[in-house]
Design a protein around this motif. Structure first.
Motif, short mmCIF file in Angstrom:
data_model
loop_
_atom_site.label_atom_id
_atom_site.label_comp_id
_atom_site.label_asym_id
_atom_site.label_seq_id
_atom_site.Cartn_x
_atom_site.Cartn_y
_atom_site.Cartn_z
N THR A 1 -35.20 -34.74 -2.21
CA THR A 1 -34.08 -35.56 -1.88
C THR A 1 -33.34 -36.55 -2.97
O THR A 1 -34.20 -36.91 -4.07
N ASP A 2 -32.18 -36.80 -2.61
CA ASP A 2 -31.58 -37.65 -3.61
C ASP A 2 -31.43 -38.94 -3.19
O ASP A 2 -31.26 -39.45 -1.80
N LEU A 3 -31.73 -39.92 -4.16
CA LEU A 3 -31.71 -41.30 -3.64
C LEU A 3 -30.42 -41.84 -4.66
O LEU A 3 -30.87 -42.20 -5.61
N PRO A 4 -29.41 -42.29 -4.14
CA PRO A 4 -28.53 -42.84 -4.89
C PRO A 4 -28.84 -44.35 -5.19
O PRO A 4 -28.75 -45.17 -3.99
N ALA A 5 -29.28 -44.68 -6.33
CA ALA A 5 -29.65 -46.25 -6.56
C ALA A 5 -28.74 -46.80 -7.16
O ALA A 5 -28.51 -48.17 -6.86
N VAL A 6 -27.61 -46.54 -7.77
CA VAL A 6 -26.47 -47.14 -8.36
C VAL A 6 -25.16 -46.07 -8.00
O VAL A 6 -25.31 -44.85 -8.28
N ARG A 7 -24.32 -46.80 -7.28
CA ARG A 7 -23.06 -45.98 -7.10
C ARG A 7 -21.71 -46.47 -7.70
O ARG A 7 -21.29 -47.62 -7.13
N VAL B 1 -21.53 -61.05 -9.40
CA VAL B 1 -21.51 -59.73 -8.78
C VAL B 1 -22.41 -59.22 -7.70
O VAL B 1 -23.56 -59.49 -7.69
N ILE B 2 -22.11 -59.07 -6.34
CA ILE B 2 -23.00 -58.84 -5.23
C ILE B 2 -22.97 -57.31 -4.97
O ILE B 2 -22.14 -57.00 -5.04
N LEU B 3 -24.34 -56.90 -5.39
CA LEU B 3 -24.54 -55.60 -5.03
C LEU B 3 -25.23 -55.24 -3.77
O LEU B 3 -26.12 -56.00 -3.27
N ARG B 4 -24.95 -54.27 -3.18
CA ARG B 4 -25.59 -53.65 -1.79
C ARG B 4 -25.93 -52.15 -1.99
O ARG B 4 -24.64 -51.48 -2.06
N ARG B 5 -27.03 -51.65 -1.81
CA ARG B 5 -27.26 -50.18 -1.78
C ARG B 5 -26.51 -49.66 -3.09
O ARG B 5 -26.09 -48.62 -2.63
N GLY B 6 -26.61 -50.23 -4.43
CA GLY B 6 -26.06 -49.54 -5.38
C GLY B 6 -24.69 -49.69 -5.68
O GLY B 6 -23.92 -49.11 -6.46
N ARG B 7 -23.88 -50.38 -4.57
CA ARG B 7 -22.39 -50.58 -4.79
C ARG B 7 -22.19 -52.16 -4.96
O ARG B 7 -22.67 -52.76 -3.95
N ILE B 8 -21.06 -52.32 -5.62
CA ILE B 8 -20.55 -53.72 -5.69
C ILE B 8 -19.65 -54.13 -4.36
O ILE B 8 -18.96 -53.21 -4.22
N VAL B 9 -20.29 -55.12 -3.64
CA VAL B 9 -19.20 -55.37 -2.38
C VAL B 9 -18.45 -56.59 -2.49
O VAL B 9 -17.50 -56.87 -1.83
N GLU B 10 -18.90 -57.51 -3.46
CA GLU B 10 -17.89 -58.65 -3.79
C GLU B 10 -18.19 -59.01 -5.16
O GLU B 10 -19.40 -59.05 -5.87
N MET B 11 -17.19 -59.62 -5.88
CA MET B 11 -17.42 -59.98 -7.25
C MET B 11 -16.37 -61.06 -7.56
O MET B 11 -15.28 -61.01 -7.04
N GLY B 12 -16.75 -62.09 -8.33
CA GLY B 12 -15.86 -62.96 -8.70
C GLY B 12 -16.27 -64.34 -9.39
O GLY B 12 -17.68 -64.42 -9.49
N ALA B 13 -15.57 -65.44 -9.62
CA ALA B 13 -16.13 -66.68 -9.94
C ALA B 13 -16.99 -67.09 -8.75
O ALA B 13 -16.70 -66.84 -7.61
N PRO B 14 -18.15 -67.77 -9.16
CA PRO B 14 -18.91 -68.18 -8.64
C PRO B 14 -18.78 -68.99 -7.13
O PRO B 14 -18.91 -69.11 -6.04
#
Ligand SMILES: Nc1ncnc2c1ncn2[C@@H]1O[C@H](COP(=O)(O)OP(=O)(O)OP(=O)(O)O)[C@@H](O)[C@H]1O
Ligand SMILES: Nc1ncnc2c1ncn2[C@@H]1O[C@H](COP(=O)(O)OP(=O)(O)O)[C@@H](O)[C@H]1O
Ligand code: SF4
Ligand SMILES: [Mg+2]
Ligand SMILES: [Mg+2]
Lengths: 299, 333, 318
Positions: free
Chosen positions: B33-39, B234-247
């Motif tokens: 099985t493939d588990l994509p940890a970072v995409r 940088v907000i990561l969800r299931r290996g993907r960035i969903v939102e990023m920017g100044a805090p």
């Protein structure tokens, strides 16, 4: 499930800290099984070392009247051929310790090499080594031994040790592989990699020392196992062709019907010797487990 | 001391660039099985900047950190540090690389070999990198670096890990990294195992190091901690960035529903969950049923992180990027 | 507050070790009202787990030195493991720290549940429907009973443990760090489940042990802060967070970063130093070495007294 048996996490934290080393010694000296087993082993070891000096005869010399019961001259009596049973016994003990150390040691070395490599490298290396391990594990050892012995004219204790080593390493390799796997994922291994430490030094400098107590226990167990294995080989007639061993004594006594002739002095000493040594090693192992594993300690 | 050499570097110098990297673990029997940890993750850490990588457990934060530290193979495109692609480094070159990039991990107790004294982490560095330095000078160097993390040598040297507190252990690990000329520090959940009273000291220490020009990738699942020190989130969800920017943009005006749900779950002092939830719901009221990303790129052909190729993030406002609101992997909105 | 559910008086518990007794709990006195959820907070090693365990069962190394524990006006025989069996699970129950990893990995969850119930003399069939109802309530499908613990995520396991431990509606539930290993969203779900269980009457009172004050702030009625084996302060949640009296509590609260607080605007500080060893704790106030307000009198032990209604503090300066 163990949930209701209220918190078991705390004690484990005490494990494996260096202060625990002194603590281990404390518990070791108070562990009856360990101390008892060690005493038995040491007694036999002393006998094996000094015994031959107490007797003037070699183990295979025909020295006196045959079939003599124990007397002040022949402490353990003599065999059907007039060999001194005491001399055979003490020389046999030597062979037994030799085969234990050599056989157990060789098993440990092969097992450690395979286990560490497979556990640390993982991937393809692991799969290959695992396959070899499994093949050796399912080999019909006895059949292989019969074939080997048919080809070997001269068998010595060393050859016996080699045979033992070549056939009993798989379970050691398996156990070490599993332990290495779990240690490898600990952060200190990654940190050593980040410090540029080469793989070999990570295995022997970082991982192996953490298993020291475990490796020690494995060796104790292997020693007992090798002695038993050697006795079995001797008993089925694959013993050393020169010299003497406890198993060979048993083999001879059976071959010459000592039991039917009522010559109990011929087979009782080697029987007791093997049973006591192997038993003592297994009991020591249980004792060591209690010492190293705080959960088993009685307070 | 090691850190002083950082001070001279120009401020906004690009230090580490992660460009569209991915990681797939093979799991299950026979790796079936493939588990994509970072995409397809792209971001950069500049010198003198703290970038917080935030996400729930299993979102791939550690995997990303390990890729930068080369403890894990790099797949996908590239990771470059100071303009050099690091993915092909072997032995010698890798060892040199570790001179400038180091990591500190989550569990201070498992970062030390329990049967050796804690200062073994220093002697390991000496053996590998400073074999020629004499003992007295090395002692001075270690003392200086311990001082930089506000530890006194007498207090911590010559002790076993279990005799030191978690905060001390983590600071020793930072001091260890400072012995080398590091430009980038990967700090993976380094304070989650510490007590509140020592946590803040370690955070302050990171802030001080940053002021001296160090680039820091600060990995955490706790948003309040990420916010305290960071320059970029940088907000990561299931290996993907969903939102990023100044805090302050990301926390003050969370656009992605996932960021919002994370924010409403953080236990805060003085503000109960219900209240935070109500406030955030009000703030996001205008966004229901919309997707900023697809409003901007109706065909899903927006730029990827640094180069334009496959779609990931849209710039919603200055220094604030957001992915498709459905982005949790498979479906798009 | 209303009726008192749990009353602990002068409790002293030690751990026997080779180096001497670790005085993990010293003279602990407090009460938990019926229906109250009390948060128990403090630094690692201050004795939170020990206190929780003392209410239920002392393990082999623990020694009950002094003090009493009363639950619903009945004294618990905490020093007597055999007699405590009658109370455990029915009256008081603890969800231990590391409960998740303590689950037997080779047993299916349903089987474990059955064995657990039967070991308490309860027939599984009699609670089956209730069990399923509660699983639904926490969002677990019935088929979790046919799965192995390793197949569940951290949050699922924790909820499973919670359902199990409250199945017989104990009066008091002690939850030891049940949310600590979880990430924020799961943490919130589990914490809210705890509150929900209390509201539904599955448990009457709760003690929620954690090192995270902001988490108990969300769910607890009152918070008790421990320091080095002793109680430092106990008060209603808002009072502890907004106007703590004990210097330790004050420093602890002010060292917590909040969303929105930035290093550049406001540099927070920790508490310098570390707690004393409990093998040989110093006389007088145990916080003295780290306390910014310490003065001469602090060499005497400050009593844990009520300074306002429901607000107890052990400090000469309070
Ligand atoms: N089995 C044990 N033997 C000896 N000492 C112990 C044992 N368990 C705990 N202690 C000691 O008792 C004290 C209190 O420990 P306890 O586990 O109650 O702390 P805690 O507040 O729950 O900490 P944490 O937040 O880390 O869970 C500590 O000083 C600890 O070292
Ligand atoms: N060595 C590994 N083998 C297989 N899967 C892994 C491995 N390491 C991590 N994973 C999986 O990859 C995902 C991301 O993990 P990780 O990077 O550790 O996340 P995080 O640090 O954000 O919690 C998880 O689903 C995890 O189970
Ligand atoms: S009693 Fe004294 S030392 Fe203790 S907390 Fe109060 S002021 Fe500080
Ligand atoms: Mg991680
Ligand atoms: Mg605890």
């Amino acid at each position: 499930m163990t949930v209701p048996s209220v918190d078991q996490g705390v004690d484990t934290k005490v494990d494996r800290v260096p202060g625990a080393r002194r603590e281990a010694l404390y518990f070791a000296l108070r562990n009856k099984k360990l101390v008892g087993g060690l005493t038995v082993v040491l007694l036999f070891l002393v006998l094996a070392v000094v015994g031959p000096m107490l007797t003037a005869h070699g183990p295979r010399e025909y020295v006196g009247p045959p079939m003599q019961p124990p007397s002040s001259e022949y402490w353990f009596g003599t065999t059907t051929f007039g060999q001194d049973v005491f001399a055979q016994f003490v020389y046999g003990l030597r062979a037994t310790f030799r085969v234990g150390i050599l056989g157990g040691g060789l098993t440990a070395i092969i097992g450690m090499f395979v286990g560490f490599t497979a556990g640390y490298r993982g991937g393809l290396v692991d799969e290959t080594l695992n396959m070899i391990t499994n093949v050796v594990l399912v080999l019909p050892v006895l059949a292989v031994l019969l074939i080997i012995s048919a080809y070997l004219r001269v068998r010595s204790v060393e050859v016996q040790a080699l045979i033992i080593g070549l056939f009993s390493w798989p379970w050691v390799a398996r156990a070490i592989r599993a332990q290495t796997f779990s240690l490898r994922s600990r952060d200190f291994v990654d940190l050593a990699r980040l410090s540029g430490v080469p793989t070999r030094r990570i295995i022997f400098g970082e991982i192996a020392p953490n298993m020291a107590s475990y490796l020690f226990m494995v060796f104790i167990l292997l020693f007992g196992g090798a002695v038993l294995f050697a006795a079995t080989l001797d008993f089925i007639g694959l013993g050393p062709t020169e010299g003497i061993s406890l198993g060979l004594m048993l083999n001879n006594s059976v071959k010459w019907s000592a039991l039917q002739l009522g010559m109990s002095w011929w087979f009782i000493p080697p029987g007791i010797g093997i049973t006591a040594i192997v038993g003592a090693f297994y009991i020591m192992n249980v004792g060591l487990d209690e010492v190293f594993n705080p959960k088993l300690r009685e307070m | 001391m090691a850190t002083t050499s950082l001070a001279g570097k120009p401020e906004a110098e690009r230090c580490c660039t992660v460009d569209r990297v991915s990681m797939v673990y093979k799991i299950g029997a026979f790796g079936g099985t493939d588990l994509p940890a970072v995409r397809d993750v792209s971001f950069e850490v500049r010198a003198g900047e703290v970038v917080s990588l935030i996400g729930e457990s299993g979102s791939g934060k550690t995997t990303l950190g390990k890729m930068i530290l080369r403890l894990c193979p790099i797949t996908g495109e590239t990771i470059t540090v100071d303009g050099v692609d690091i993915s092909t480094f072997k032995r010698r070159r890798l060892k040199t690389y570790y001179r400038s990039v180091q990591g500190v991990f989550q569990d201070p107790f498992s970062s030390y070999n329990p049967i050796f004294k804690a200062d073994r982490v220093f002697s390991m560095i000496k053996d590998e990198y400073f074999a020629e330095v004499n003992a007295a000078e090395w002692r001075r160097k270690v003392a200086a670096s311990l001082e930089a993390v506000r530890l006194s040598p007498d207090e911590v040297l010559n002790k076993y890990p279990h005799q030191l507190s978690g905060g001390q252990l983590q600071r020793i690990l930072i001091a260890r990294a400072l012995l080398l000329d590091i430009r980038l520090l990967v700090a993976d959940e380094i304070i989650s195992m510490l007590d509140a009273s020592t946590r803040i000291d370690v955070l302050n220490l990171l802030a001080d190091l940053k002021a001296q020009g160090l680039g820091i990738l600060f990995i955490t699942h706790d948003l309040s901690l990420g916010n305290y020190v960071s320059d970029k989130t940088v907000i990561l969800r299931r290996g993907r960035i969903v939102e990023m920017g100044a805090p302050d943009r990301v926390f003050g005006n969370p656009l992605h529903p996932y960021t919002k749900s994370l924010l409403t779950s953080v236990p805060q002092l003085h503000r109960k969950w219900e209240r935070v939830e109500a406030e955030l719901a009000a703030g996001r009221a205008g966004l229901t049923g919309r997707c900023i990303y697809h409003e901007r790129y109706p065909n899903g052909d927006g730029p990827v992180g640094l180069d334009a190729e496959r779609p990931t993030l849209a710039e919603a406002e200055d220094d604030h990027f957001v992915a498709c609101f459905q982005a949790d992997g498979e479906e798009t909105c | 507050m209303s009726k008192v559910s749990l009353r602990v008086a002068g409790l002293k518990v030690h751990y026997r070790t080779l180096r001497g007794d670790v005085k993990a709990l010293d003279d602990v006195t407090f009460a938990v009202a019926d229906g109250e959820t009390m948060g128990l907070a403090g630094e690692s090693g201050c004795g939170k787990t020990t206190l929780g365990k003392s209410l239920i069962r002392l393990d082999g190394r623990m020694r009950h030195v002094d003090g009493t524990v009363e639950l619903d006006d009945e004294e618990l025989p905490i020093g007597d493991t055999a007699r405590m069996n009658d109370f455990r699970f029915r009256e008081v129950f603890i969800i231990p720290q590391y409960a998740m990893s303590a689950m037997n990995p080779t047993r299916k969850i349903g089987k474990m549940t059955k064995e657990l119930l039967e070991s308490r003399g309860v027939r599984f069939e009699t609670v089956r429907t209730e069990l399923k109802r509660r699983l639904e309530l926490v969002g677990l499908a019935h088929d979790v009973l046919d799965r192995y613990p390793i197949e569940l995520s951290g949050g699922m396991k924790q909820r499973m443990v919670m359902v199990l431990s409250t199945l017989l509606n104990p009066s008091l539930l002690v939850a030891d760090e049940v949310t600590s290993a979880l990430d924020v969203s799961t943490q919130r779900a589990v914490a809210e489940t705890l509150v929900d269980f209390r509201d539904r009457g599955f448990v009457r009172s709760m003690i929620v042990i954690t090192h995270d004050v902001s988490l108990v702030y969300q769910i607890a009625d009152s918070i008790m802060v421990m320091y080095a084996g002793k109680l430092a302060e106990k008060a209603p949640t808002d009072v502890i967070v907004d106007s703590p009296r004990h210097p330790y509590t004050q420093l602890l609260i002010s060292s917590l970063p909040e969303v929105g607080v930035k290093y550049a605007d406001k540099r927070l500080t920790g508490i310098p130093g570390s707690p004393p060893s409990l093998l040989d704790p110093p006389a007088g106030c145990r916080f003295r070495d780290r306390c910014p307000l310490a003065f001469d009198k602090c060499s005497e032990e400050p009593p844990f007294v009520e300074v306002e209604h429901g607000h107890y503090v052990a400090c000469w300066k309070a």
